[in-house]
Design a protein around this motif. Structure first.
Motif, PDB file in Angstrom:
ATOM      1  N   ARG A  12       0.816  -1.216   0.000  1.00 13.74           N
ATOM      2  CA  ARG A  12       0.000   0.000   0.000  1.00 13.74           C
ATOM      3  C   ARG A  12       0.848   1.264   0.000  1.00 13.74           C
ATOM      4  O   ARG A  12       0.313   2.368  -0.126  1.00 13.74           O
ATOM      5  CB  ARG A  12      -0.936  -0.016   1.203  1.00 13.74           C
ATOM      6  CG  ARG A  12      -1.968  -1.131   1.135  1.00 13.74           C
ATOM      7  CD  ARG A  12      -2.719  -1.265   2.428  1.00 13.74           C
ATOM      8  NE  ARG A  12      -3.691  -2.354   2.349  1.00 13.74           N
ATOM      9  CZ  ARG A  12      -4.369  -2.831   3.385  1.00 13.74           C
ATOM     10  NH1 ARG A  12      -4.182  -2.325   4.585  1.00 13.74           N
ATOM     11  NH2 ARG A  12      -5.231  -3.819   3.232  1.00 13.74           N
ATOM     12  N   GLY A  13       2.144   1.115   0.189  1.00 15.91           N
ATOM     13  CA  GLY A  13       3.048   2.234   0.008  1.00 15.91           C
ATOM     14  C   GLY A  13       3.284   3.128   1.200  1.00 15.91           C
ATOM     15  O   GLY A  13       3.976   4.138   1.090  1.00 15.91           O
ATOM     16  N   LEU A  14       2.737   2.793   2.367  1.00 12.88           N
ATOM     17  CA  LEU A  14       2.917   3.644   3.539  1.00 12.88           C
ATOM     18  C   LEU A  14       4.004   3.134   4.474  1.00 12.88           C
ATOM     19  O   LEU A  14       4.297   3.780   5.497  1.00 12.88           O
ATOM     20  CB  LEU A  14       1.592   3.790   4.301  1.00 12.88           C
ATOM     21  CG  LEU A  14       0.450   4.457   3.536  1.00 12.88           C
ATOM     22  CD1 LEU A  14      -0.796   4.545   4.411  1.00 12.88           C
ATOM     23  CD2 LEU A  14       0.854   5.837   3.034  1.00 12.88           C
ATOM     24  N   GLY A  15       4.586   1.980   4.161  1.00 14.59           N
ATOM     25  CA  GLY A  15       5.651   1.430   4.998  1.00 14.59           C
ATOM     26  C   GLY A  15       5.169   0.876   6.317  1.00 14.59           C
ATOM     27  O   GLY A  15       5.922   0.858   7.297  1.00 14.59           O
ATOM     28  N   TYR A  62      -8.354   7.408   6.143  1.00  9.43           N
ATOM     29  CA  TYR A  62      -6.938   7.448   6.488  1.00  9.43           C
ATOM     30  C   TYR A  62      -6.128   7.586   5.210  1.00  9.43           C
ATOM     31  O   TYR A  62      -6.598   7.275   4.112  1.00  9.43           O
ATOM     32  CB  TYR A  62      -6.521   6.192   7.264  1.00  9.43           C
ATOM     33  CG  TYR A  62      -6.115   5.002   6.425  1.00  9.43           C
ATOM     34  CD1 TYR A  62      -4.771   4.670   6.254  1.00  9.43           C
ATOM     35  CD2 TYR A  62      -7.074   4.191   5.796  1.00  9.43           C
ATOM     36  CE1 TYR A  62      -4.389   3.571   5.478  1.00  9.43           C
ATOM     37  CE2 TYR A  62      -6.709   3.096   5.034  1.00  9.43           C
ATOM     38  CZ  TYR A  62      -5.353   2.788   4.878  1.00  9.43           C
ATOM     39  OH  TYR A  62      -4.987   1.714   4.114  1.00  9.43           O
ATOM     40  N   GLY A  63      -4.888   8.066   5.368  1.00 12.24           N
ATOM     41  CA  GLY A  63      -4.025   8.216   4.214  1.00 12.24           C
ATOM     42  C   GLY A  63      -2.622   8.571   4.647  1.00 12.24           C
ATOM     43  O   GLY A  63      -2.301   8.543   5.844  1.00 12.24           O
ATOM     44  N   GLY A  64      -1.774   8.923   3.695  1.00 17.00           N
ATOM     45  CA  GLY A  64      -0.392   9.246   3.984  1.00 17.00           C
ATOM     46  C   GLY A  64      -0.244  10.627   4.590  1.00 17.00           C
ATOM     47  O   GLY A  64      -1.054  11.043   5.418  1.00 17.00           O
ATOM     48  N   LEU A  89      -7.178   9.965  10.041  1.00 15.46           N
ATOM     49  CA  LEU A  89      -5.917   9.365  10.463  1.00 15.46           C
ATOM     50  C   LEU A  89      -4.863   9.648   9.397  1.00 15.46           C
ATOM     51  O   LEU A  89      -4.983   9.187   8.259  1.00 15.46           O
ATOM     52  CB  LEU A  89      -6.058   7.850  10.656  1.00 15.46           C
ATOM     53  CG  LEU A  89      -6.726   7.372  11.943  1.00 15.46           C
ATOM     54  CD1 LEU A  89      -6.934   5.866  11.887  1.00 15.46           C
ATOM     55  CD2 LEU A  89      -5.901   7.740  13.166  1.00 15.46           C
ATOM     56  N   ARG A  90      -3.863  10.420   9.765  1.00 17.04           N
ATOM     57  CA  ARG A  90      -2.756  10.720   8.864  1.00 17.04           C
ATOM     58  C   ARG A  90      -1.577   9.818   9.221  1.00 17.04           C
ATOM     59  O   ARG A  90      -1.321   9.559  10.398  1.00 17.04           O
ATOM     60  CB  ARG A  90      -2.349  12.190   8.996  1.00 17.04           C
ATOM     61  CG  ARG A  90      -1.183  12.602   8.092  1.00 17.04           C
ATOM     62  CD  ARG A  90      -0.916  14.102   8.175  1.00 17.04           C
ATOM     63  NE  ARG A  90      -0.225  14.480   9.385  1.00 17.04           N
ATOM     64  CZ  ARG A  90       1.027  14.949   9.444  1.00 17.04           C
ATOM     65  NH1 ARG A  90       1.744  15.074   8.334  1.00 17.04           N
ATOM     66  NH2 ARG A  90       1.561  15.306  10.587  1.00 17.04           N
ATOM     67  N   VAL A  91      -0.874   9.343   8.212  1.00 22.01           N
ATOM     68  CA  VAL A  91       0.336   8.543   8.433  1.00 22.01           C
ATOM     69  C   VAL A  91       1.520   9.384   7.953  1.00 22.01           C
ATOM     70  O   VAL A  91       1.907   9.326   6.785  1.00 22.01           O
ATOM     71  CB  VAL A  91       0.270   7.200   7.682  1.00 22.01           C
ATOM     72  CG1 VAL A  91       1.510   6.362   7.983  1.00 22.01           C
ATOM     73  CG2 VAL A  91      -0.997   6.434   8.063  1.00 22.01           C
ATOM     74  N   GLY A  97      -7.242   6.284   1.795  1.00 22.44           N
ATOM     75  CA  GLY A  97      -8.130   7.249   1.159  1.00 22.44           C
ATOM     76  C   GLY A  97      -9.330   6.641   0.484  1.00 22.44           C
ATOM     77  O   GLY A  97     -10.073   7.338  -0.218  1.00 22.44           O
ATOM     78  N   GLY A  98      -9.569   5.338   0.700  1.00 26.21           N
ATOM     79  CA  GLY A  98     -10.669   4.659   0.021  1.00 26.21           C
ATOM     80  C   GLY A  98     -12.025   5.251   0.356  1.00 26.21           C
ATOM     81  O   GLY A  98     -12.329   5.532   1.510  1.00 26.21           O
ATOM     82  N   ASP A  99     -12.857   5.439  -0.659  1.00 19.80           N
ATOM     83  CA  ASP A  99     -14.181   6.033  -0.464  1.00 19.80           C
ATOM     84  C   ASP A  99     -15.092   5.166   0.395  1.00 19.80           C
ATOM     85  O   ASP A  99     -16.022   5.669   1.022  1.00 19.80           O
ATOM     86  CB  ASP A  99     -14.854   6.289  -1.818  1.00 19.80           C
ATOM     87  CG  ASP A  99     -14.206   7.443  -2.564  1.00 19.80           C
ATOM     88  OD1 ASP A  99     -13.552   8.265  -1.902  1.00 19.80           O
ATOM     89  OD2 ASP A  99     -14.363   7.506  -3.800  1.00 19.80           O
TER      90      ASP A  99
END
Length: 448
Positions: A274-277, A328-330, A337-339, A381-383
């Protein structure tokens, strides 16, 4: 005044150690402090000569008089026992003064309605899973005063620009206040690393290092106290009210959370599609918070005024910085929720009125539920996760009352706390709702 923080925060529960630390720091009086469910700081001023008595017998309070503590006038005393590990010298408030956070008991047992006891119990459930919870907190606040007519206004009359965020001139005019707070935090070993002007006129924030969850919750309470009394020395008032001005950005209390085990942090992962590590543990923790977000708002945004911050559609600066959906997202500040990196997640839904003990306890309980059930938050970020957060305090209380995980967290020391809390907040909503406002007079007086 510099102190040996290794000594000051040593987890020793003996009266002699507390007396020794008090002597070493030149302390003459202790504020033996606890907070109510509503976040009100309550304390007795105890001379150092009575430290042995404070540790052995506690400080007695009429719990009903203190406020929202689940007591009636006929109930026995609420007795607050100090946690020596929380000893905090505060000579910059008054020479010789220190503060110690306390755990309230009734009839010799931990009182279920005491927020610090609730957080301690939830943290024990994490510890039973081999997990330590670390938390960082961002405390936003306004510096205000009242004009001769009683209206609220910004304490700095020159702070009027449309986009004041980070403005070096506004920061410089508040130099004395900001540097006094910074020096206090660093003297205490909190690791203040920045002070800034926030997005609204008159709004500020001081950042300090993360710590274990209980230490951070104690520091939020201590910081609010310090900010209030230091502002008062300069004729200002520090307010943590979520939205004191209708046309300006509100004040949040963002929480940065991470879980650690004996091997270190559990959130980072080298291989994340998912690219967020992040690790599966981190994603399940995130999913748990999202699953319970609507109920969680009742704890982390617990006032009528909170929902004027959340529901704001615009501000004078052009942004509200307050999430309206459980996403949530990066590194994107529009998410619930921010990562910001692979070590932590930032919960952005809470505000300045949140009780830090309850806010952290409820958030951790939600996240652990996600881990226990191996929940998946879906794509960043999924709807499909765009659940609208509660529109009012009443909606939030309905969601909280219907959520067994979060009511269970509030009831973790004993039953009845969640019902008491939700009833208290419903009453607060209707007390506001039953008040006739200037808006109603302006819109309805001659409309019919």
């Amino acid at each position: 005044m510099a102190i040996d923080t290794a000594t000051a925060y040593a987890p020793d529960t003996t009266s002699s150690s507390l007396a020794a630390v008090a002597k070493a720091t030149g302390t003459r009086y202790l504020l033996a402090l606890f907070v109510t469910l509503a976040g009100k700081p309550c304390a007795k001023l105890v001379p150092v000569e009575a430290i042995d008595q404070l540790v052995s017998d506690g400080a007695g309070f009429a719990g009903y008089a203190a406020g929202a503590m689940g007591q009636r006038p006929a109930d026995p005393d609420l007795v607050a026992y100090p946690d020596p590990a929380s000893f905090t010298p505060i000579p910059f408030v008054r020479p010789g003064l220190a503060l110690v956070h306390c755990d309230p008991h009734v009839n010799g047992e931990p009182w279920p309605y005491a927020p610090r006891n609730i957080l301690a119990s939830v943290l024990r459930t994490a510890d039973a899973r081999g997990l330590t919870v670390n938390v960082g907190a961002e405390i936003e606040y306004f510096l205000v005063e009242r004009d001769p007519g009683g209206a609220l206004r910004t304490a700095d009359a020159a702070d009027t620009s449309r986009q004041p965020c980070y403005d070096a001139r506004d920061v410089t005019r508040m130099y004395d206040h900001l540097t006094e707070i910074s020096a206090a935090m660093n003297t205490l070993g909190w690791g203040n690393y920045a002070s800034d002007h926030e997005d609204a006129n008159g709004q500020f924030e001081q950042n300090f290092a993360y710590a274990d969850a209980m230490t951070t919750a104690d520091r939020v309470i201590t910081a609010r106290y310090l900010l209030s009394v230091i502002a008062e020395k300069r004729g200002m008032r520090a307010t943590f009210m979520p939205k004191p001005f209708a046309d300006r950005t509100g004040s949040g209390m963002h929480l940065h959370l991470s879980l650690w085990n004996s091997d270190g942090p559990t959130f980072p992962a080298a291989d994340d599609a998912r690219g967020l590590g992040l690790s599966p543990t981190a994603y399940s923790f995130i999913a748990g918070i999202l699953e319970h977000a609507c109920a969680l708002q009742g704890v982390i945004a617990p006032t009528v005024n909170s929902y004027k911050r959340i529901g704001a559609t615009s501000t004078s600066s052009g942004a509200t910085w307050s999430p309206r959906y459980a996403t949530y997202g990066g590194n994107d500040r529009t998410h619930y929720l921010r990562v910001p990196d692979h070590n932590r997640v930032e919960l952005r839904g809470g505000d300045g009125s949140a009780n830090p003990y309850l806010a952290i306890a409820a958030t951790v309980a939600a996240g652990l539920d996600g881990i226990d059930r191996a929940l998946d938050p879906g794509a960043p970020g999924g709807d499909h996760r765009r659940d609208t957060l509660p529109l009012t305090l009443l909606h939030a209380m309905e969601a909280l009352a219907a959520d067994p995980v979060l009511t269970g967290a509030l009831d973790t020391v004993g039953p009845g706390v969640s019902d008491y809390f939700t009833d208290l907040k419903r009453d607060e909503f209707f007390a506001w709702h039953n008040t006739v406002s200037a808006w109603e007079i302006d819109n309805y007086l001659t409309a019919f």
